[in-house]
Scaffold this motif. Structure first.
Motif, PDB file in Angstrom:
ATOM      1  N   LEU A  54       0.848  -1.178   0.000  1.00 31.50           N
ATOM      2  CA  LEU A  54       0.000   0.000   0.000  1.00 31.50           C
ATOM      3  C   LEU A  54       0.889   1.235   0.000  1.00 31.50           C
ATOM      4  O   LEU A  54       1.723   1.411   0.891  1.00 31.50           O
ATOM      5  CB  LEU A  54      -0.904  -0.004   1.239  1.00 31.50           C
ATOM      6  N   LEU A  55       0.737   2.065  -1.017  1.00 31.69           N
ATOM      7  CA  LEU A  55       1.531   3.291  -1.145  1.00 31.69           C
ATOM      8  C   LEU A  55       0.608   4.493  -1.155  1.00 31.69           C
ATOM      9  O   LEU A  55      -0.559   4.403  -1.537  1.00 31.69           O
ATOM     10  CB  LEU A  55       2.350   3.264  -2.437  1.00 31.69           C
ATOM     11  N   ARG A  56       1.128   5.639  -0.776  1.00 30.58           N
ATOM     12  CA  ARG A  56       0.346   6.869  -0.770  1.00 30.58           C
ATOM     13  C   ARG A  56       1.114   7.934  -1.560  1.00 30.58           C
ATOM     14  O   ARG A  56       2.324   8.087  -1.405  1.00 30.58           O
ATOM     15  CB  ARG A  56       0.150   7.349   0.671  1.00 30.58           C
ATOM     16  N   VAL A  57       0.392   8.686  -2.360  1.00 29.02           N
ATOM     17  CA  VAL A  57       0.995   9.800  -3.098  1.00 29.02           C
ATOM     18  C   VAL A  57       0.926  11.035  -2.203  1.00 29.02           C
ATOM     19  O   VAL A  57      -0.133  11.400  -1.706  1.00 29.02           O
ATOM     20  CB  VAL A  57       0.239  10.064  -4.417  1.00 29.02           C
ATOM     21  N   GLU A  58       2.058  11.660  -1.988  1.00 25.60           N
ATOM     22  CA  GLU A  58       2.131  12.871  -1.176  1.00 25.60           C
ATOM     23  C   GLU A  58       2.340  14.058  -2.119  1.00 25.60           C
ATOM     24  O   GLU A  58       3.420  14.223  -2.691  1.00 25.60           O
ATOM     25  CB  GLU A  58       3.290  12.768  -0.184  1.00 25.60           C
ATOM     26  N   PRO A  59       1.302  14.870  -2.317  1.00 22.02           N
ATOM     27  CA  PRO A  59       1.395  15.976  -3.276  1.00 22.02           C
ATOM     28  C   PRO A  59       2.559  16.931  -3.014  1.00 22.02           C
ATOM     29  O   PRO A  59       3.199  17.398  -3.951  1.00 22.02           O
ATOM     30  CB  PRO A  59       0.060  16.710  -3.129  1.00 22.02           C
ATOM     31  N   ARG A  60       2.870  17.203  -1.733  1.00 23.11           N
ATOM     32  CA  ARG A  60       3.957  18.147  -1.431  1.00 23.11           C
ATOM     33  C   ARG A  60       5.320  17.609  -1.844  1.00 23.11           C
ATOM     34  O   ARG A  60       6.254  18.376  -2.055  1.00 23.11           O
ATOM     35  CB  ARG A  60       3.981  18.463   0.067  1.00 23.11           C
ATOM     36  N   LEU A  61       5.448  16.300  -1.992  1.00 22.98           N
ATOM     37  CA  LEU A  61       6.728  15.698  -2.362  1.00 22.98           C
ATOM     38  C   LEU A  61       6.765  15.252  -3.820  1.00 22.98           C
ATOM     39  O   LEU A  61       7.721  14.621  -4.251  1.00 22.98           O
ATOM     40  CB  LEU A  61       7.014  14.494  -1.456  1.00 22.98           C
ATOM     41  N   SER A  62       5.714  15.571  -4.562  1.00 22.81           N
ATOM     42  CA  SER A  62       5.601  15.114  -5.945  1.00 22.81           C
ATOM     43  C   SER A  62       5.893  16.251  -6.912  1.00 22.81           C
ATOM     44  O   SER A  62       5.488  17.384  -6.698  1.00 22.81           O
ATOM     45  CB  SER A  62       4.183  14.589  -6.209  1.00 22.81           C
ATOM     46  N   TRP A  63       6.587  15.911  -7.956  1.00 21.71           N
ATOM     47  CA  TRP A  63       6.873  16.862  -9.023  1.00 21.71           C
ATOM     48  C   TRP A  63       6.075  16.432 -10.245  1.00 21.71           C
ATOM     49  O   TRP A  63       6.421  15.459 -10.908  1.00 21.71           O
ATOM     50  CB  TRP A  63       8.367  16.869  -9.347  1.00 21.71           C
ATOM     51  N   VAL A  64       4.981  17.135 -10.507  1.00 16.81           N
ATOM     52  CA  VAL A  64       4.129  16.789 -11.645  1.00 16.81           C
ATOM     53  C   VAL A  64       3.964  18.012 -12.533  1.00 16.81           C
ATOM     54  O   VAL A  64       4.147  19.147 -12.109  1.00 16.81           O
ATOM     55  CB  VAL A  64       2.743  16.264 -11.183  1.00 16.81           C
ATOM     56  N   SER A  65       3.590  17.777 -13.774  1.00 19.89           N
ATOM     57  CA  SER A  65       3.442  18.871 -14.736  1.00 19.89           C
ATOM     58  C   SER A  65       2.233  19.732 -14.399  1.00 19.89           C
ATOM     59  O   SER A  65       1.319  19.315 -13.677  1.00 19.89           O
ATOM     60  CB  SER A  65       3.291  18.309 -16.147  1.00 19.89           C
TER      61      SER A  65
END
Length: 81
Positions: A54-65
């Motif tokens: 189980l993984l969670r996406v952390e928006p503050r640590l993500s680099w997205v376009s």
């Protein structure tokens, strides 16, 4: 996805989004009832091992376009997560 390096041959990774953890609970409940799923014996015959993570996406640590952020700004730009 099929892993091409760094794992045993014929290793596949499946990613699936969850709306909530209840979705995962429901899926695991069905998966443990082998009579509920036709083809379970076939999977058991060819599957050597399985690992659920189980993984969670952390928006503050993500680099997205920017296009990606624009698709769901409420999630990607949340200040207090």
């Amino acid at each position: 996805y099929q892993v091409v390096s760094g794992a045993q041959a014929e290793t596949f990774i499946v990613l699936a989004p969850l709306v909530s953890l209840k979705t995962l609970d429901d899926a695991l409940g069905v998966a443990t009832d082998s009579t509920a799923r036709p083809g379970t014996k076939i999977v058991a015959d060819i599957e050597l091992s399985r690992e659920d993570v189980l993984l969670r996406v952390e928006p503050r640590l993500s680099w997205v376009s920017k296009d990606y952020v624009d698709a769901d700004p409420e999630f990607w730009q949340a200040k207090n997560r």
